[in-house]
Design a protein around this motif. Structure first.
Motif, PDB file in Angstrom:
ATOM      1  N   ALA A   1     -29.931 -30.405  19.169  1.00  0.00           N
ATOM      2  CA  ALA A   1     -31.046 -30.891  19.993  1.00  0.00           C
ATOM      3  C   ALA A   1     -30.595 -31.077  21.435  1.00  0.00           C
ATOM      4  CB  ALA A   1     -31.588 -32.200  19.436  1.00  0.00           C
TER       5      ALA A   1
ATOM      6  N   GLY B   1     -28.919 -34.827  17.516  1.00  0.00           N
ATOM      7  CA  GLY B   1     -27.862 -33.926  17.072  1.00  0.00           C
ATOM      8  C   GLY B   1     -27.416 -32.977  18.175  1.00  0.00           C
TER       9      GLY B   1
ATOM     10  N   ARG C   1     -34.684 -26.527  12.852  1.00  0.00           N
ATOM     11  CA  ARG C   1     -34.838 -27.983  12.828  1.00  0.00           C
ATOM     12  C   ARG C   1     -33.478 -28.645  12.921  1.00  0.00           C
ATOM     13  NH1 ARG C   1     -38.901 -28.652   7.772  1.00  0.00           N
ATOM     14  NH2 ARG C   1     -37.661 -26.934   7.045  1.00  0.00           N
ATOM     15  N   THR C   2     -33.472 -29.805  13.556  1.00  0.00           N
ATOM     16  CA  THR C   2     -32.258 -30.588  13.673  1.00  0.00           C
ATOM     17  C   THR C   2     -32.644 -32.064  13.792  1.00  0.00           C
ATOM     18  OG1 THR C   2     -30.165 -30.798  14.880  1.00  0.00           O
ATOM     19  CG2 THR C   2     -32.136 -30.343  16.199  1.00  0.00           C
ATOM     20  N   THR C   3     -31.676 -32.922  14.006  1.00  0.00           N
ATOM     21  CA  THR C   3     -31.964 -34.332  14.255  1.00  0.00           C
ATOM     22  C   THR C   3     -32.190 -34.509  15.757  1.00  0.00           C
ATOM     23  OG1 THR C   3     -29.627 -34.855  14.496  1.00  0.00           O
ATOM     24  CG2 THR C   3     -30.572 -35.114  12.304  1.00  0.00           C
ATOM     25  N   PRO C   4     -32.992 -35.487  16.164  1.00  0.00           N
ATOM     26  CA  PRO C   4     -33.293 -35.663  17.593  1.00  0.00           C
ATOM     27  C   PRO C   4     -32.056 -35.876  18.470  1.00  0.00           C
ATOM     28  CG  PRO C   4     -34.779 -36.973  16.259  1.00  0.00           C
ATOM     29  CD  PRO C   4     -33.748 -36.418  15.328  1.00  0.00           C
TER      30      PRO C   4
ATOM     31  N   GLY D   1     -31.399 -34.269   4.922  1.00  0.00           N
ATOM     32  CA  GLY D   1     -31.642 -35.411   5.798  1.00  0.00           C
ATOM     33  C   GLY D   1     -32.912 -35.257   6.619  1.00  0.00           C
ATOM     34  N   ASN D   2     -33.070 -36.162   7.576  1.00  0.00           N
ATOM     35  CA  ASN D   2     -34.270 -36.200   8.417  1.00  0.00           C
ATOM     36  C   ASN D   2     -34.104 -35.247   9.601  1.00  0.00           C
ATOM     37  OD1 ASN D   2     -36.662 -36.833   9.609  1.00  0.00           O
ATOM     38  ND2 ASN D   2     -35.988 -38.806  10.399  1.00  0.00           N
ATOM     39  N   ARG D   3     -34.378 -34.005   9.394  1.00  0.00           N
ATOM     40  CA  ARG D   3     -34.261 -32.989  10.443  1.00  0.00           C
ATOM     41  C   ARG D   3     -35.661 -32.485  10.765  1.00  0.00           C
ATOM     42  NH1 ARG D   3     -29.239 -33.120  10.737  1.00  0.00           N
ATOM     43  NH2 ARG D   3     -27.675 -32.849   9.172  1.00  0.00           N
ATOM     44  N   ARG D   4     -36.403 -33.317  11.493  1.00  0.00           N
ATOM     45  CA  ARG D   4     -37.796 -33.013  11.813  1.00  0.00           C
ATOM     46  C   ARG D   4     -37.965 -32.585  13.267  1.00  0.00           C
ATOM     47  NH1 ARG D   4     -41.321 -32.839   8.053  1.00  0.00           N
ATOM     48  NH2 ARG D   4     -42.905 -33.531   9.490  1.00  0.00           N
ATOM     49  N   HIS D   5     -36.886 -32.501  14.007  1.00  0.00           N
ATOM     50  CA  HIS D   5     -36.939 -32.137  15.423  1.00  0.00           C
ATOM     51  C   HIS D   5     -36.760 -30.624  15.561  1.00  0.00           C
ATOM     52  CE1 HIS D   5     -36.513 -32.908  19.716  1.00  0.00           C
ATOM     53  NE2 HIS D   5     -35.583 -31.969  19.710  1.00  0.00           N
TER      54      HIS D   5
END
Length: 181
Positions: free
Chosen positions: A107, A104, A99-102, A160-164
């Motif tokens: 990604a 980042g 998972r990463t940030t969109p 953090g928000n790492r939903r990607h």
């Protein structure tokens, strides 16, 4: 019925006795370096053992080791040069997923060739292994993302928000093991 302890007061605990790394072991065999001494040192600080062997792992052994860990490193090429980032990962069929940030750097690697590495080093016994994967990173479908969310057993290392989710489909899986010869 036990008497209640006063609130806010702690009972005195005996101070923990710290053993010297060269103290005699409990068996009385004389002073020697104890296994685990120096465990608070950074990984890789121990000297190599004298009689070690380097063994090439089979792809099956590598894949088996990949499934025992959850933290690795992804290396991607950027305009400023290579970047290596630690990630939580999981094995997803024949692939790896992280998972990463969109937006980042990891990604942005979608569609690109990347390298992945995970390892285990035991400084006490001076042995370990390393598995390397190269492959193409790709985006996942919504259905795959839901399946990955359900299987993820750890939150992303960086928080953090790492939903990607990004999946790496391996074209090469290699590894080595160092052990006593």
């Amino acid at each position: 019925m036990p008497s209640p302890r006063p609130v806010g007061r702690r009972t005195a605990q005996p101070a923990a006795r710290k053993r010297s790394p060269t103290a005699a072991p409990p068996s009385g065999q004389g002073a020697q370096r104890l296994p685990g001494a120096g465990a608070d040192q950074p990984p890789g600080a121990a000297a190599a053992a004298r009689d070690t062997a380097l063994e090439t792992l089979t792809e099956q052994e590598c894949r088996s080791l990949l499934s025992t860990h959850g933290v690795g490193r992804v290396s991607v090429a950027t305009d400023r040069g290579p970047v290596i980032v630690p990630v939580n990962y999981l094995v997803f069929g024949e692939a790896l997923a992280y998972r990463t940030t969109p937006a980042g750097v990891l990604a942005l690697a979608e569609g690109e060739q990347i390298a992945f590495e995970t390892d285990h080093i035991d400084d006490v016994w001076r042995q370990g292994w390393s598995v390397n994967v190269t492959g193409r990173a790709r985006a996942v479908s919504r259905a795959e993302a839901r399946a990955l969310d359900d299987r993820a057993y750890a939150l992303p290392l960086a928080g953090g928000n790492r939903r990607h989710w990004v999946v790496v489909v391996p074209d090469r899986v290699t590894g080595r093991r160092v052990h006593a010869g």
